[in-house]
Design a protein around this motif. Structure first.
Motif, mmCIF file in Angstrom:
data_model
loop_
_atom_site.group_PDB
_atom_site.id
_atom_site.type_symbol
_atom_site.label_atom_id
_atom_site.label_comp_id
_atom_site.label_asym_id
_atom_site.label_seq_id
_atom_site.Cartn_x
_atom_site.Cartn_y
_atom_site.Cartn_z
ATOM 1 N N ALA A 379 52.294 43.919 52.440
ATOM 2 C CA ALA A 379 53.365 44.911 52.558
ATOM 3 C C ALA A 379 53.838 45.076 53.992
ATOM 4 N N ASP A 380 52.945 44.812 54.964
ATOM 5 C CA ASP A 380 53.332 44.953 56.372
ATOM 6 C C ASP A 380 53.949 43.678 56.944
ATOM 7 N N GLY A 381 54.172 42.681 56.085
ATOM 8 C CA GLY A 381 54.852 41.463 56.516
ATOM 9 C C GLY A 381 53.948 40.325 56.938
ATOM 10 N N ARG A 382 52.640 40.553 56.993
ATOM 11 C CA ARG A 382 51.729 39.493 57.406
ATOM 12 C C ARG A 382 51.549 38.457 56.300
ATOM 13 N N GLU A 383 51.622 37.188 56.686
ATOM 14 C CA GLU A 383 51.365 36.110 55.731
ATOM 15 C C GLU A 383 49.863 35.869 55.658
ATOM 16 N N VAL A 384 49.350 35.780 54.442
ATOM 17 C CA VAL A 384 47.905 35.656 54.230
ATOM 18 C C VAL A 384 47.637 34.719 53.044
ATOM 19 N N ILE A 385 46.364 34.391 52.869
ATOM 20 C CA ILE A 385 45.906 33.772 51.629
ATOM 21 C C ILE A 385 45.084 34.818 50.891
ATOM 22 N N VAL A 386 45.480 35.114 49.656
ATOM 23 C CA VAL A 386 44.794 36.125 48.848
ATOM 24 C C VAL A 386 43.882 35.432 47.843
ATOM 25 N N HIS A 387 42.571 35.703 47.974
ATOM 26 C CA HIS A 387 41.570 35.179 47.048
ATOM 27 C C HIS A 387 41.306 36.246 45.992
ATOM 28 N N ARG A 388 41.440 35.884 44.727
ATOM 29 C CA ARG A 388 41.125 36.801 43.624
ATOM 30 C C ARG A 388 40.016 36.163 42.783
ATOM 31 N N LYS A 389 38.794 36.599 43.033
ATOM 32 C CA LYS A 389 37.656 36.076 42.281
ATOM 33 C C LYS A 389 37.351 37.048 41.139
ATOM 34 N N GLY A 390 37.854 36.732 39.961
ATOM 35 C CA GLY A 390 37.706 37.663 38.853
ATOM 36 C C GLY A 390 38.605 38.863 39.026
ATOM 37 N N ALA A 391 39.856 38.639 39.399
ATOM 38 C CA ALA A 391 40.844 39.707 39.513
ATOM 39 C C ALA A 391 42.197 39.151 39.078
ATOM 40 N N THR A 392 42.979 39.974 38.405
ATOM 41 C CA THR A 392 44.258 39.564 37.832
ATOM 42 C C THR A 392 45.411 39.866 38.788
ATOM 43 N N PRO A 393 46.320 38.917 39.033
ATOM 44 C CA PRO A 393 47.514 39.232 39.810
ATOM 45 C C PRO A 393 48.310 40.353 39.129
ATOM 46 N N ALA A 394 48.723 41.350 39.880
ATOM 47 C CA ALA A 394 49.443 42.495 39.304
ATOM 48 C C ALA A 394 50.560 42.927 40.236
ATOM 49 N N GLY A 395 51.370 41.942 40.668
ATOM 50 C CA GLY A 395 52.538 42.261 41.474
ATOM 51 C C GLY A 395 53.564 43.021 40.657
ATOM 52 N N THR A 396 54.576 43.517 41.316
ATOM 53 C CA THR A 396 55.612 44.294 40.630
ATOM 54 C C THR A 396 56.223 43.491 39.480
ATOM 55 N N ASP A 397 56.173 44.074 38.275
ATOM 56 C CA ASP A 397 56.737 43.474 37.057
ATOM 57 C C ASP A 397 56.093 42.141 36.688
ATOM 58 N N GLU A 398 54.828 41.978 37.041
ATOM 59 C CA GLU A 398 54.091 40.769 36.683
ATOM 60 C C GLU A 398 53.268 41.047 35.423
ATOM 61 N N LEU A 399 53.472 40.237 34.376
ATOM 62 C CA LEU A 399 52.723 40.408 33.138
ATOM 63 C C LEU A 399 51.330 39.812 33.270
ATOM 64 N N GLY A 400 50.356 40.435 32.636
ATOM 65 C CA GLY A 400 48.997 39.914 32.642
ATOM 66 C C GLY A 400 48.225 40.398 31.435
ATOM 67 N N ILE A 401 46.999 39.896 31.306
ATOM 68 C CA ILE A 401 46.118 40.251 30.192
ATOM 69 C C ILE A 401 44.764 40.635 30.764
ATOM 70 N N ILE A 402 44.255 41.794 30.337
ATOM 71 C CA ILE A 402 42.920 42.243 30.725
ATOM 72 C C ILE A 402 42.101 42.367 29.445
ATOM 73 N N PRO A 403 41.200 41.413 29.176
ATOM 74 C CA PRO A 403 40.410 41.475 27.945
ATOM 75 C C PRO A 403 39.260 42.470 28.064
ATOM 76 N N GLY A 404 38.712 42.870 26.904
ATOM 77 C CA GLY A 404 37.537 43.732 26.889
ATOM 78 C C GLY A 404 36.300 42.892 26.623
ATOM 79 N N SER A 405 35.700 43.067 25.457
ATOM 80 C CA SER A 405 34.593 42.224 25.011
ATOM 81 C C SER A 405 34.895 41.834 23.572
ATOM 82 N N MET A 406 33.970 41.141 22.905
ATOM 83 C CA MET A 406 34.266 40.714 21.544
ATOM 84 C C MET A 406 34.362 41.884 20.569
ATOM 85 N N SER A 407 33.928 43.074 20.956
ATOM 86 C CA SER A 407 34.064 44.240 20.078
ATOM 87 C C SER A 407 34.995 45.305 20.648
ATOM 88 N N GLN A 408 35.526 45.066 21.844
ATOM 89 C CA GLN A 408 36.431 46.028 22.476
ATOM 90 C C GLN A 408 37.825 45.430 22.615
#
Length: 508
Positions: A379-408
């Motif tokens: 947000a402050d304009g710095r260019e970076v590499i973003v590592h998401r280890k077990g995290a979902t991209p959730a930028g503005t208006d970005e669709l995603g899926i967050i699963p539960g478990s086999m019973s949730q």
């Protein structure tokens, strides 16, 4: 008093054939109970042998006879390979060098910064202390720029699962991406009423089992679209070239552990133009898997290389980086991005085959991946590499899926582009206990009762994925209302996972 090593703990490391279980147990417990090696040391010895049985078969050690058996079986076509967890342990062993052992290494040595960066934590009450400590270490790296921890976070190796780390724009950390590069979710929503599940459960189960392959031996002969294999990046490096044939054989298959393909019901909760579907309930297919053996081998090779090039204090050793201005850094970046394309093609193979046999075209397909590194701008304009280890991209208006478990239930979400979370959200419910603990503290009858009460059919699966080992998905979703909007709810009904300790055959 030392406890015996169990077969469940050994299955955690590799797909051991049933005929070798007794031998593996005898050798493992001989090393543990008689030779007095700690369990962790025995596990490391076994994965090193499994990685290179020929070497151990022609040496003199307590593993020699077992190594000869494994080597002969593999030479004759038996598939005995490390699980993703076994691969992680192999990399972990490389990372626990003592300072004396590190001396003489050709890499550059770095310390940790004393002024740790502030990082946002979402759902702190749901996160174990070990994950918080690992995040503290990650934001102490001299190349770290920003960090965040998602509410499903739990302790892993290096960066915690659920950890998000932004680094300088020319530094990438292979192990902050993870072993299963580009593990992803994919959902197909069909114009079919949910009562089809009650009318045709046997047909849906048949379609699911005929078009899915799981596990280390899971390979497919019939392809729907193998054009991903035509990408020029397959010729970019020797490491990639050597893995291409295996990648082709595994195209359209799924891994072990928490990977699945399942039928369920999607309830659209909001009239959202981004989703483009009216409120109502629909038959849906949801899958979770990654880049299979190809991604795992890329991760292991370059994680070890990074730890040779970048020497860090022991607690941070897994977080060694590669410089994108070097040949090694560029080679990993190419391999990682190719693994992302391959993982997507994997899911499309499964979904297209199933849709074709069902005789339907999905109204909507939604997908996103985690275990990846993206070039982004903060947000402050710095260019970076973003590592998401077990995290979902959730930028503005970005669709995603967050699963539960086999019973949730799981949830289709729309990102809000929250700067504090580095445009991220959780990638699932998150584990309450490790896989090895799940085998010793849960029972098959308990799991079966939960599934029966929820009206869920399970094909395959094991206790390490029992619903009891996961956090409550509703708590996890509630902890990230500032990060995402919920658009739909997915309820699993027929779940397919890897069979317990059984390799899959080839597809006709």
């Amino acid at each position: 008093m030392e406890t015996e090593i169990t077969i469940e703990e050994l299955r955690f490391l590799a797909n051991i054939p049933r005929e070798l279980e007794t031998t593996f147990l005898r050798v493992a417990n001989g090393l543990h109970l008689k030779a007095k090696h700690p369990k962790e040391r025995v596990f490391i010895m076994l994965v090193r042998m499994l990685q290179n049985p020929k070497k151990y078969a022609y040496s003199k050690s307590k593993l020699t006879n077992l190594a000869k058996t494994v080597f002969d079986l593999k030479k004759n076509g038996t598939d005995i390979t490390l699980t993703e967890d076994g691969q992680e342990l192999l990399v972990n062993e490389e990372a626990v060098l003592t300072p004396q052992q590190s001396e003489g290494k050709s890499g550059n040595q770095f310390g940790l910064r004393e002024d740790k960066l502030h990082y946002a934590v979402f759902g702190r009450e749901h996160i174990e202390e070990g994950a918080l400590q690992q995040m503290e270490t990650a934001v102490s790296l001299p190349i770290s720029v920003s960090g965040a921890l998602m509410p499903d976070a739990h302790q892993g190796y290096g960066l915690p699962i659920g950890g998000v780390l932004a680094t300088e724009a020319d530094k990438v950390i292979p192990y902050a991406v993870g072993v299963d590069i580009a593990c992803r979710m994919c959902m197909s929503i069909f114009d079919i009423r949910p009562d089809y599940l009650k009318r045709e459960p046997h047909l849906l189960k048949k379609i699911l089992t005929e078009n899915t392959k799981f596990g280390m031996g899971g390979e497919t002969g019939r392809k729907f679209d193998d054009s991903v294999m035509d990408k020029p990046e397959w010729n970019a490096t020797k490491v990639i070239r050597d893995l291409k044939d295996k990648a082709y054989r595994q195209l359209g298959s799924s891994g072990t552990g928490n990977h699945f393909v399942e039928w369920g019901i999607t309830e659209i909760l909001a009239d959202d133009p981004l989703l483009g579907l009216p409120k109502g309930t629909y038959l849906s297919l949801l899958s979770h898997s990654g880049s299979r053996g190809f991604g795992g081998n890329i991760a292991n090779y370059y994680s070890k290389l990074a730890m040779q090039k970048t020497i860090l204090p022991k607690q941070a050793a897994h977080l060694a980086w590669l410089d994108l201005n070097t040949d090694e850094g560029q080679a990993y970046w190419i391999g990682m991005n190719l693994a992302g394309d391959y993982a997507s093609a994997n899911h499309h193979e499964i979904h297209n085959k199933i849709a074709k046999q069902l005789g339907e075209t999905p109204l909507k397909m939604i997908e996103n991946h985690h275990n990846f590194a993206w070039k982004e701008t903060l947000a402050d304009g710095r260019e970076v590499i973003v590592h998401r280890k077990g995290a979902t991209p959730a930028g503005t208006d970005e669709l995603g899926i967050i699963p539960g478990s086999m019973s949730q239930p799981g949830y289709v979400i729309r990102g809000k582009g929250n700067a504090e979370s580095i445009n991220s959200a959780s990638h699932g419910a998150g584990r309450l206990m490790s896989r090895s603990k799940a085998f010793t503290s849960t029972t098959r009858s308990q799991m079966n009762q939960i599934l029966e009460d929820a009206g869920i059919q399970l094909i395959g699966g094991d206790l390490d994925e029992s619903p009891m080992v996961y956090k409550n998905i509703e708590d996890v979703i509630s902890a990230q209302t500032d990060l995402v909007s919920v658009l739909a709810r997915f309820s699993p009904k027929i779940v397919r996972m890897a069979d317990a300790n059984r390799k899959e055959g080839r597809e006709d």
